[in-house]
Design an enzyme around this catalytic site. Structure first.
Site, PDB file in Angstrom:
ATOM      1  N   LYS A 139      -6.809   2.326  -7.461  1.00  0.00           N
ATOM      2  CA  LYS A 139      -8.161   2.355  -6.884  1.00  0.00           C
ATOM      3  C   LYS A 139      -8.988   3.481  -7.501  1.00  0.00           C
ATOM      4  O   LYS A 139     -10.178   3.324  -7.776  1.00  0.00           O
ATOM      5  CB  LYS A 139      -8.071   2.508  -5.356  1.00  0.00           C
ATOM      6  CG  LYS A 139      -7.516   1.256  -4.670  1.00  0.00           C
ATOM      7  CD  LYS A 139      -7.177   1.450  -3.202  1.00  0.00           C
ATOM      8  CE  LYS A 139      -6.455   0.208  -2.674  1.00  0.00           C
ATOM      9  NZ  LYS A 139      -6.114   0.259  -1.251  1.00  0.00           N
ATOM     10  N   GLN A 143      -4.940   4.645   3.186  1.00  0.00           N
ATOM     11  CA  GLN A 143      -3.965   3.663   2.703  1.00  0.00           C
ATOM     12  C   GLN A 143      -2.919   3.384   3.773  1.00  0.00           C
ATOM     13  O   GLN A 143      -2.358   4.303   4.380  1.00  0.00           O
ATOM     14  CB  GLN A 143      -3.306   4.182   1.407  1.00  0.00           C
ATOM     15  CG  GLN A 143      -2.405   3.177   0.721  1.00  0.00           C
ATOM     16  CD  GLN A 143      -3.146   1.965   0.156  1.00  0.00           C
ATOM     17  OE1 GLN A 143      -4.337   2.022  -0.150  1.00  0.00           O
ATOM     18  NE2 GLN A 143      -2.456   0.858   0.021  1.00  0.00           N
ATOM     19  N   ASP A 147     -12.803  -0.720   3.733  1.00  0.00           N
ATOM     20  CA  ASP A 147     -11.686  -1.665   3.879  1.00  0.00           C
ATOM     21  C   ASP A 147     -12.036  -2.794   4.860  1.00  0.00           C
ATOM     22  O   ASP A 147     -11.362  -3.815   4.892  1.00  0.00           O
ATOM     23  CB  ASP A 147     -10.452  -0.938   4.438  1.00  0.00           C
ATOM     24  CG  ASP A 147      -9.430  -0.588   3.379  1.00  0.00           C
ATOM     25  OD1 ASP A 147      -9.355  -1.310   2.374  1.00  0.00           O
ATOM     26  OD2 ASP A 147      -8.688   0.390   3.584  1.00  0.00           O
TER      27      ASP A 147
END
Ligand code: GUN
Length: 291
Positions: free
Chosen positions: A52, A96, A119
């Site tokens: 990412k 994460q 997200d």
């Protein structure tokens, strides 16, 4: 059979994002800024987060990686999130998953400012997505929708079967394909671990999205002739021929399913790169919405 080439489309989308960033730079504006929080040493998570960060560099975004030890307490992580929520030059951030067991995942997700939740995991974003309101759509389902849209795959009136009801893929996918619009307007069946006979459903599907994590689960005799097959599976399986010692396997038995599919995503090179591209897209959206 045609390959749904996620790698190719992701490169195109990243190029489009880079062009938007170049325009911002030319106009003397600051560039979008994404942060990723990684708690602990999970090998797959480290790989994902590093990717990412690398993606950000490729399109010209600023990025920050916050690495916290496995022993980080819930309070400490909440304090980090609070700081990121209030950081004016930060457009979006992700925490994460999975988190270490002593941390309450829901509590952490709920603490993220929905405006920075690139997200799309916060309940506010999930609810808005379900109600067709402006929100952030989780990167994997968003990427699948883009793959369908850009390849002009007809979804209206089709029967889509989603395998798996995770918050990251299955549940949002079922909502997005059933929404009004293009892609969308599907009749959706969501099958999961308590479904009695999954193949009874997959055999009738025009579109199958598998997000199960069982390598080669979906076989050719479980799908209809002409079906569109989207494979979200990314399981690491031992591979002594690979220097890493593993390879990535999808949920679809590609060899047998490709004989019947009209479109099929490869693994790797299908959904994975699209997920990465859509996190960048969401970060650009956050920048545009909040500036
Ligand atoms: N773990 C697996 N996929 C994801 C993702 O898309 N976002 C975050 N934050 N964690 C993940």
């Amino acid at each position: 059979m045609q390959i749904l080439d996620g790698l190719k489309l992701s490169k195109q989308i990243k190029q489009e994002i880079k062009e938007s960033v170049d325009q911002l730079i030319t106009a003397g504006k600051r560039v979008p800024h994404l942060a990723a929080v990684l708690v602990g040493e999970n090998g797959a998570s480290q790989t994902y987060v590093n990717s990412k960060i690398k993606d950000c560099e490729q399109v010209g975004f600023r990025s920050s990686l916050l690495r916290l030890p496995e022993t980080t307490s819930q309070e400490e992580l909440l304090a980090v999130i609070e700081k990121l929520n209030n950081q004016a030059d930060l457009d979006g951030f992700i925490v994460q998953l999975p988190l270490p067991k002593h941390i309450d995942q829901e509590m952490i997700i709920n603490a993220i400012d929905p405006k920075k939740d690139v997200d799309g995991f916060h309940p506010e974003n999930f609810g808005k997505m379900a109600l067709d309101m402006e929100s952030f759509i989780p990167a994997t389902p968003f990427g699948i929708m883009k793959l369908l849209e850009r390849n002009e795959i007809e979804t209206k009136g089709k029967h889509a079967v989603i395998i798996g009801r995770s918050r990251i893929v299955g549940k949002p996918m079922s909502i997005l394909l059933a929404r009004k619009g293009n892609p969308g307007d599907c009749t959706v069946t969501l099958v999961h671990s308590s479904t009695i006979n999954i193949e009874e459903f997959t055999k009738k599907a025009d579109i199958v999205v598998t997000a199960l994590g069982v390598p080669h689960f979906l076989k050719g005799d479980m799908v209809k002739e002409g079906a569109v097959i989207i494979d979200v599976g990314i399981t690491r399986v031992e591979d002594t021929d690979s220097p890493k010692g593993y390879k990535i396997a999808g949920d679809v038995d590609f060899e047998s399913v490709q004989e019947k599919a009209s479109w099929i995503t490869p693994v790797p090179g299908g959904v994975g790169p699209m997920t990465r591209a859509m996190l960048l897209e969401n970060t650009l959206l956050a920048y545009q919405r909040n500036n």
